[in-house]
Write a protein that holds these residues in place. Structure first.
Motif, short mmCIF file in Angstrom:
data_model
loop_
_atom_site.label_atom_id
_atom_site.label_comp_id
_atom_site.label_asym_id
_atom_site.label_seq_id
_atom_site.Cartn_x
_atom_site.Cartn_y
_atom_site.Cartn_z
N ALA A 181 0.83 -1.21 0.00
CA ALA A 181 0.00 0.00 0.00
C ALA A 181 0.86 1.26 0.00
CB ALA A 181 -0.93 -0.02 1.21
N LEU A 182 1.94 1.27 0.80
CA LEU A 182 2.82 2.43 0.80
C LEU A 182 3.51 2.61 -0.54
CD1 LEU A 182 4.43 2.10 4.36
CD2 LEU A 182 2.71 3.75 3.60
N ALA A 183 3.87 1.49 -1.17
CA ALA A 183 4.49 1.60 -2.49
C ALA A 183 3.51 2.18 -3.50
CB ALA A 183 4.99 0.23 -2.95
N LEU A 184 2.25 1.73 -3.44
CA LEU A 184 1.24 2.29 -4.34
C LEU A 184 1.01 3.77 -4.07
CD1 LEU A 184 -1.39 -0.61 -4.40
CD2 LEU A 184 0.15 0.07 -6.25
N ALA A 185 0.96 4.13 -2.77
CA ALA A 185 0.77 5.54 -2.43
C ALA A 185 1.94 6.38 -2.93
CB ALA A 185 0.60 5.69 -0.92
N GLY A 186 3.17 5.88 -2.75
CA GLY A 186 4.33 6.62 -3.25
C GLY A 186 4.31 6.75 -4.76
N MET A 187 3.92 5.67 -5.43
CA MET A 187 3.84 5.73 -6.88
C MET A 187 2.75 6.71 -7.33
SD MET A 187 4.31 1.69 -7.77
CE MET A 187 3.85 1.98 -9.48
N SER A 188 1.61 6.70 -6.61
CA SER A 188 0.54 7.63 -6.96
C SER A 188 0.98 9.08 -6.76
CB SER A 188 -0.71 7.34 -6.11
OG SER A 188 -1.16 6.03 -6.33
N LEU A 189 1.67 9.35 -5.64
CA LEU A 189 2.14 10.71 -5.38
C LEU A 189 3.16 11.15 -6.43
CD1 LEU A 189 2.20 13.20 -3.56
CD2 LEU A 189 3.95 12.06 -2.17
N ALA A 190 4.09 10.24 -6.75
CA ALA A 190 5.08 10.58 -7.77
C ALA A 190 4.42 10.81 -9.12
CB ALA A 190 6.12 9.46 -7.87
N GLY A 191 3.42 9.97 -9.44
CA GLY A 191 2.70 10.15 -10.71
C GLY A 191 1.94 11.47 -10.74
N TYR A 192 1.34 11.83 -9.59
CA TYR A 192 0.60 13.10 -9.54
C TYR A 192 1.53 14.29 -9.75
CZ TYR A 192 -1.79 17.08 -7.47
OH TYR A 192 -2.31 18.32 -7.25
N PRO A 249 -10.57 14.32 3.58
CA PRO A 249 -11.32 13.17 3.05
C PRO A 249 -10.75 12.65 1.73
CG PRO A 249 -12.82 14.85 3.84
CD PRO A 249 -11.46 15.46 3.86
N ALA A 250 -10.29 13.59 0.88
CA ALA A 250 -9.71 13.14 -0.38
C ALA A 250 -8.44 12.33 -0.15
CB ALA A 250 -9.43 14.34 -1.28
N LEU A 251 -7.66 12.79 0.84
CA LEU A 251 -6.44 12.06 1.16
C LEU A 251 -6.76 10.69 1.74
CD1 LEU A 251 -3.35 12.31 1.25
CD2 LEU A 251 -3.56 13.21 3.57
N MET A 252 -7.77 10.61 2.60
CA MET A 252 -8.17 9.32 3.16
C MET A 252 -8.72 8.40 2.09
SD MET A 252 -9.97 10.63 6.71
CE MET A 252 -10.49 8.97 7.14
N LEU A 253 -9.48 8.94 1.16
CA LEU A 253 -10.02 8.14 0.07
C LEU A 253 -8.89 7.57 -0.79
CD1 LEU A 253 -12.49 7.08 -1.45
CD2 LEU A 253 -12.48 9.23 -2.78
N ALA A 254 -7.89 8.39 -1.04
CA ALA A 254 -6.75 7.92 -1.82
C ALA A 254 -6.01 6.82 -1.07
CB ALA A 254 -5.81 9.08 -2.13
N GLY A 255 -5.83 6.98 0.26
CA GLY A 255 -5.17 5.94 1.05
C GLY A 255 -5.97 4.65 1.06
N TRP A 256 -7.31 4.76 1.18
CA TRP A 256 -8.14 3.55 1.14
C TRP A 256 -8.05 2.86 -0.21
CZ3 TRP A 256 -12.23 2.39 -2.10
CH2 TRP A 256 -12.95 1.21 -1.78
N ALA A 294 -6.31 -1.69 -3.30
CA ALA A 294 -5.53 -2.22 -4.42
C ALA A 294 -4.47 -3.21 -3.94
CB ALA A 294 -4.88 -1.08 -5.18
N ALA A 295 -3.84 -2.91 -2.80
CA ALA A 295 -2.85 -3.83 -2.25
C ALA A 295 -3.50 -5.15 -1.84
CB ALA A 295 -2.15 -3.20 -1.05
N GLY A 296 -4.69 -5.08 -1.24
CA GLY A 296 -5.39 -6.31 -0.88
C GLY A 296 -5.77 -7.12 -2.10
N ARG A 297 -6.16 -6.42 -3.16
CA ARG A 297 -6.50 -7.13 -4.40
C ARG A 297 -5.29 -7.83 -4.98
NH1 ARG A 297 -10.90 -9.23 -6.93
NH2 ARG A 297 -10.62 -9.28 -9.19
N LEU A 298 -4.13 -7.16 -4.92
CA LEU A 298 -2.92 -7.76 -5.45
C LEU A 298 -2.49 -8.97 -4.63
CD1 LEU A 298 -0.84 -4.55 -6.27
CD2 LEU A 298 -1.94 -6.09 -7.90
N LEU A 299 -2.77 -8.95 -3.31
CA LEU A 299 -2.34 -10.03 -2.43
C LEU A 299 -3.43 -11.07 -2.19
CD1 LEU A 299 -0.43 -7.95 0.25
CD2 LEU A 299 0.52 -9.20 -1.67
#
Length: 370
Positions: free
Chosen positions: A15-26, A79-86, A91-96
Motif C-alpha cells: 500500500a505504501l508503495a502504491l501511495a508513493g507511486m501515486s504521489l510521484a505520478g501526480y 477526506p480526499a487524502l483518506m479516500l486515496a489511502g483507502w 488495491a494492495a489487498g486485491r494484489l495479495l
C-alpha cells in the motif's frame, strides 16, 4: 499490541508503495500539465494568465481563490487524502488476494484432508511458482504421513498372528495335566504380557484409523452411547473399588459410532485404572451449548504442567514406563486422535483434591440445528 500493529506487513508495504507511486505520478503529471499549459499559452499569445484550453471553448483566466473556495479546499483535502489511502489499501489487498488464498489452503491441510492443494492456474509468475512449490511440498508431506500411517497399520496387523500363536501355545501348555505349579505361574505371566501387547497393537490400529479421518458421519446419541459404556465398565469399577456413575443429558453429535464408543471407553477405563480405592468416576453428557462429554474422577494429584504429556503416546504420569497398571499408554492419545477426527477439541485440567477433569467438545449434529 502497538508494536505488532506498526510492524510493516506485506500488505502495508504494498500500500505504501502504491501511495508513493501515486504521489510521484501526480507530481509528474502536474509538472507536465504546467509545462504544456504554459507552452499552449505562449503559442496562442494569451496574456494576463488567460488561455483557451481547447478549440471552440471559452477563454479561461487564472485568478486568486476567494474565501469560500479556500475553505472548501481545506475541508475536502483530508477526506480526499483518506479516500486515496483507502484506494491504495484496497488495491494492495486485491494484489495479495492470491497469496491469502494460498495461506488459507495450507491452513486447511490436515490429516483428514491430505489431498488439499492450491492448484493455481494462470500465466507463470512468481506467485504461481510459489503456489506450485507449496503443492510439491504438500505432496511430499502427504506421502510421508501416509507412509507412516500405513507402516503402523501393517506392522500392527502382522504382529497379531504371532501373538495369537503365543497365547494359544501358552494356554495349551498350562492345560497339560503334567504341568507343574512353576509352569502355570510362568504361563499366567506370559498370558498377561500377551494381553497387554494385544491391547497395544489394537491401540495402534485405532490411532492409524483415527488419523486417516472419517469417511462419513451419522447422527449419534452420545447420551445413550455413554450410558452403555458406563454399564459395561461397572464390573471393572467394582474390581478396583471405584464408584462409577453417569449423568447423561440428551445430546446428538455427528460422527462414527464405533470410534466415539472407543473414545468414551478409553476415558472411563483410564479414570478407573488410575483411581484409588473408594474413589469415584462421573461421566456427564451435557446439553448444548457446552462440552459434549465431561469425565471427572478422583485419584492422585496431577500437576498442571504434566497434563499435556498425558495425551502423548506411551506417556504416563509416573516416569516409570513399566508402571502401566495394565494399560498400553495409548488411552488418552487415542482420545485426542478420535476427537480431532470428529473436528472437536479435548481439554483436561487437574481436579482439586486429586484426579482429572476431561472435557470433550464435539460439533453439533445438523439434525439438532434443524
Amino acid at each position: 499490541m502497538l508494536a505488532s500493529y506498526l510492524r510493516p506487513s506485506l500488505r502495508r508495504r504494498v500500500a505504501l508503495a502504491l501511495a508513493g507511486m501515486s504521489l510521484a505520478g501526480y507530481l509528474a503529471l502536474s509538472l507536465a500539465l504546467n509545462v504544456i499549459l504554459h507552452a499552449w499559452s505562449s503559442v496562442r499569445h494569451i496574456y494576463n494568465g488567460c488561455f483557451t484550453p481547447a478549440p471552440f471553448s471559452s477563454q479561461t483566466c487564472a485568478g486568486p481563490f476567494n474565501g469560500l473556495i479556500d475553505v472548501l479546499v481545506a475541508v475536502l483535502f483530508l477526506p480526499a487524502l483518506m479516500l486515496a489511502g483507502w484506494a491504495c489499501w484496497a488495491a494492495a489487498g486485491r494484489l495479495l488476494q492470491q497469496l491469502s488464498a494460498t495461506a488459507d489452503a495450507v491452513r486447511r491441510l490436515g490429516p483428514q484432508n491430505l489431498g488439499q492443494r492450491i492448484r493455481m492456474t494462470g500465466a507463470a509468475d512468481p506467485m504461481k511458482d510459489l503456489a506450485d512449490a507449496i503443492d510439491e511440498a504438500l505432496d511430499r508431506l502427504a506421502a510421508g504421513y501416509e507412509g507412516q500411517r500405513r507402516f503402523a497399520a501393517n506392522a500392527s496387523h502382522e504382529l497379531r498372528t504371532p501373538l495369537a500363536v503365543q497365547r494359544l501355545l501358552t494356554e495349551v501348555a498350562m492345560d497339560d495335566p503334567a504341568a507343574g505349579g512353576d509352569l502355570r505361574r510362568l504361563g499366567t505371566h506370559l498370558l498377561r504380557a500377551n494381553e497387554r501387547n494385544e491391547r497395544l497393537i489394537e491401540g495402534l490400529l485405532v490411532l492409524a484409523e483415527a488419523d486417516r479421518g472419517l469417511p462419513g458421519t451419522v447422527p449419534v446419541r452420545l447420551d445413550e452411547l455413554a450410558g452403555s459404556v458406563v454399564g459395561a465398565h461397572q464390573e471393572l469399577a467394582a474390581r478396583n473399588q471405584v464408584s462409577l456413575r453417569a449423568s447423561p443429558a440428551p445430546r446428538l453429535v455427528p460422527g462414527d459410532r464405533l470410534l466415539l464408543e472407543r473414545l468414551v471407553s478409553n476415558l472411563v477405563a483410564n479414570a478407573i485404572t488410575y483411581n484409588e480405592p473408594g474413589g469415584w468416576v462421573e461421566v456427564e453428557v451435557a446439553a448444548e451449548p457446552g462440552p459434549a462429554l465431561i469425565v471427572r474422577n478422583t485419584g492422585q494429584v496431577v500437576p498442571a504442567e504434566a497434563i499435556s504429556a498425558l495425551f502423548e503416546p506411551f506417556r504416563r504420569l509416573t516416569a516409570d514406563r513399566t508402571s502401566h497398571g495394565g494399560g498400553a499408554g495409548l488411552g488418552l492419545s487415542i482420545v485426542r486422535s478420535i476427537t480431532a477426527a470428529h473436528g472437536g477439541a479435548v481439554r483436561a485440567r487437574p481436579r482439586p483434591g486429586g484426579g482429572l477433569i476431561v472435557e470433550i467438545d464435539l460439533p453439533a449434529s445438523p439434525a439438532t440445528d434443524r
